[in-house]
Motif scaffolding. Structure first.
Motif, PDB file in Angstrom:
ATOM      1  N   UNK A   3      55.338  88.316   3.419  1.00  0.00           N
ATOM      2  CA  UNK A   3      55.191  87.063   2.690  1.00  0.00           C
ATOM      3  C   UNK A   3      54.281  86.148   3.492  1.00  0.00           C
ATOM      4  N   UNK A   7      51.600  80.421   1.475  1.00  0.00           N
ATOM      5  CA  UNK A   7      51.969  80.275   0.069  1.00  0.00           C
ATOM      6  C   UNK A   7      53.176  79.374  -0.134  1.00  0.00           C
ATOM      7  N   UNK A  13      57.250  75.977  -6.163  1.00  0.00           N
ATOM      8  CA  UNK A  13      57.561  77.402  -6.246  1.00  0.00           C
ATOM      9  C   UNK A  13      58.846  77.825  -5.568  1.00  0.00           C
ATOM     10  N   UNK A  14      59.520  78.777  -6.181  1.00  0.00           N
ATOM     11  CA  UNK A  14      60.591  79.502  -5.515  1.00  0.00           C
ATOM     12  C   UNK A  14      60.086  80.936  -5.359  1.00  0.00           C
ATOM     13  N   UNK A  15      60.880  81.787  -4.710  1.00  0.00           N
ATOM     14  CA  UNK A  15      60.332  83.095  -4.390  1.00  0.00           C
ATOM     15  C   UNK A  15      60.257  83.997  -5.621  1.00  0.00           C
ATOM     16  N   UNK A  17      61.044  87.139  -5.740  1.00  0.00           N
ATOM     17  CA  UNK A  17      62.272  87.934  -5.859  1.00  0.00           C
ATOM     18  C   UNK A  17      63.323  87.189  -6.670  1.00  0.00           C
ATOM     19  N   UNK A  18      63.454  85.893  -6.378  1.00  0.00           N
ATOM     20  CA  UNK A  18      64.454  85.100  -7.101  1.00  0.00           C
ATOM     21  C   UNK A  18      64.137  85.128  -8.593  1.00  0.00           C
ATOM     22  N   UNK A  21      64.671  88.822 -10.075  1.00  0.00           N
ATOM     23  CA  UNK A  21      66.082  89.204 -10.140  1.00  0.00           C
ATOM     24  C   UNK A  21      66.847  88.321 -11.118  1.00  0.00           C
ATOM     25  N   UNK A  22      66.442  87.056 -11.212  1.00  0.00           N
ATOM     26  CA  UNK A  22      67.114  86.165 -12.154  1.00  0.00           C
ATOM     27  C   UNK A  22      66.831  86.593 -13.583  1.00  0.00           C
ATOM     28  N   UNK A  24      66.316  89.604 -14.435  1.00  0.00           N
ATOM     29  CA  UNK A  24      67.165  90.783 -14.589  1.00  0.00           C
ATOM     30  C   UNK A  24      68.597  90.402 -14.939  1.00  0.00           C
ATOM     31  N   UNK A  25      69.099  89.365 -14.253  1.00  0.00           N
ATOM     32  CA  UNK A  25      70.467  88.924 -14.516  1.00  0.00           C
ATOM     33  C   UNK A  25      70.585  88.388 -15.941  1.00  0.00           C
ATOM     34  N   UNK A  26      69.522  87.714 -16.392  1.00  0.00           N
ATOM     35  CA  UNK A  26      69.520  87.190 -17.767  1.00  0.00           C
ATOM     36  C   UNK A  26      69.613  88.338 -18.775  1.00  0.00           C
ATOM     37  N   UNK A  28      70.707  91.362 -18.253  1.00  0.00           N
ATOM     38  CA  UNK A  28      72.009  92.014 -18.127  1.00  0.00           C
ATOM     39  C   UNK A  28      73.089  91.205 -18.848  1.00  0.00           C
ATOM     40  N   UNK A  29      73.015  89.883 -18.718  1.00  0.00           N
ATOM     41  CA  UNK A  29      73.998  89.026 -19.375  1.00  0.00           C
ATOM     42  C   UNK A  29      73.872  89.129 -20.896  1.00  0.00           C
ATOM     43  N   UNK A 123      61.943  95.634 -10.087  1.00  0.00           N
ATOM     44  CA  UNK A 123      63.023  96.450  -9.499  1.00  0.00           C
ATOM     45  C   UNK A 123      63.800  97.208 -10.571  1.00  0.00           C
TER      46      UNK A 123
END
Lengths: 188, 131
Positions: A3, A7, A13-15, A17-18, A21-22, A24-26, A28-29, A123
């Motif tokens: 990284x 940057x 900005x947030x990362x 990955x966050x 993966x978020x 992905x969680x959405x 999945x939910x 991922x």
């Protein structure tokens, strides 16, 4: 992948990955809540649509305004130009990738966006029992919502997805009609 | 209804926190103590996720840790006035889950709550029940 320290300077900005993966969680939910793949596809499309065109919904800034302000892009002259702006500015700004615009229909009203990389699906491996799921279907809604905000009705769908074993990820965008008088209520 | 949504958000965060913690620790050695793990959350985990470190960490050494982030990333997009103070918990449930999930991936069961008194500063309280 290292990284880069430089940057980290953009305070917005947030990362990545966050983000990935978020998302992905959405998904999945939604699968937990709606169970059927095609219903999940529909919901993802709807959520994406609201990102850009949340007319009448009080959920913060409409991304289209953010996009127009930050990109400084004006009116497009034709659908080809629109396609280029979506790929080279839109995708670039929000996802950091530039899909290829190709497979134009003879009438010039339909094109494909081909993505080599899809940050949403970094991922991801789809389980066998979800072969109808268009994992990144939110992008369809996003494109539909963005174009509706500039008075253009389009049909957007996934035709190929690497996650489903295809060679590439392809989103098909079809122009339907221009929307007249589409100003939201309460705005001049 | 609202509680249901908040718990769903919290569970989504937990799932993400677990994966993030696994990714960030891929090449690091085993942690020596609980405090080391909490420090990891405050530094590497916070930087990897929100691109900044937390601003303060306090503990009573009895399993309660308070993390202060005075410019919490997910609140900086909101108006700093009192207007949205009430809805702040909805925006923090996910992060509480994130921390709980990360701790869970190190085998620590915890309860994480958040508190906002002035935007965009935010306090997360981690309670680790002693067995």
């Amino acid at each position: 992948m290292a990284r880069q320290g430089g940057r980290a300077t953009d305070p917005r900005k947030v990362s990545q990955e966050l983000f990935t993966l978020t998302y992905g969680a959405l998904v999945a939910q939604l699968i937990k809540d709606y169970e059927q793949d095609d219903e999940v596809n529909k919901q993802l499309d709807k959520i994406g649509f609201l990102f850009f065109a949340c007319r009448g919904y009080n959920i913060g800034v409409r991304l289209i305004e953010d996009f127009l302000a930050r990109s400084g892009i004006g009116r497009c002259n034709d659908f080809r130009e629109t396609a280029d702006v979506i790929a080279k500015n839109g995708f670039r700004m929000f996802l950091g990738i530039t899909p290829q615009v190709t497979n134009w229909s003879a009438a010039g009203d339909e094109f494909s966006l081909i993505m080599d990389a899809n940050p949403l699906a970094d991922f991801v491996e789809l389980p066998d029992d979800h072969n109808q799921l268009n994992y990144s279907n939110i992008l369809c809604g996003v494109i539909r919502g963005a174009l509706e905000s500039v008075q253009m009705a389009v049909d957007v769908r996934f035709v190929q997805d690497i996650l489903k074993g295809d060679n590439q990820t392809e989103i098909r965008v079809k122009f339907i009609k221009r929307l007249e008088d589409a100003l939201p209520a309460g705005e001049e | 209804m609202t509680n249901n949504i908040i718990s769903k958000l919290e569970q989504m965060g937990c799932r993400v926190g677990q994966s993030l913690a696994e990714r960030f620790t891929r090449d690091s050695p085993r942690f020596g103590s609980e405090l080391d793990i909490i420090k990891f959350i405050c530094k590497e985990f916070w930087v990897g996720t929100f691109k900044k470190q937390v601003d303060n960490l306090r503990t009573n050494h009895l399993g309660v840790y308070v993390i202060l982030d005075s410019r919490f990333k997910l609140l900086t997009h909101m108006s700093a006035g009192e207007q949205y103070l009430e809805s702040a918990p909805k925006y923090l449930a996910f992060t509480c889950g994130l921390v709980r999930g990360a701790l869970a991936s190190f085998g620590i069961n915890s309860v994480v709550t958040a508190e906002v008194s002035t935007m965009p500063s935010c306090k997360f309280q981690i309670s680790i029940p002693k067995t």
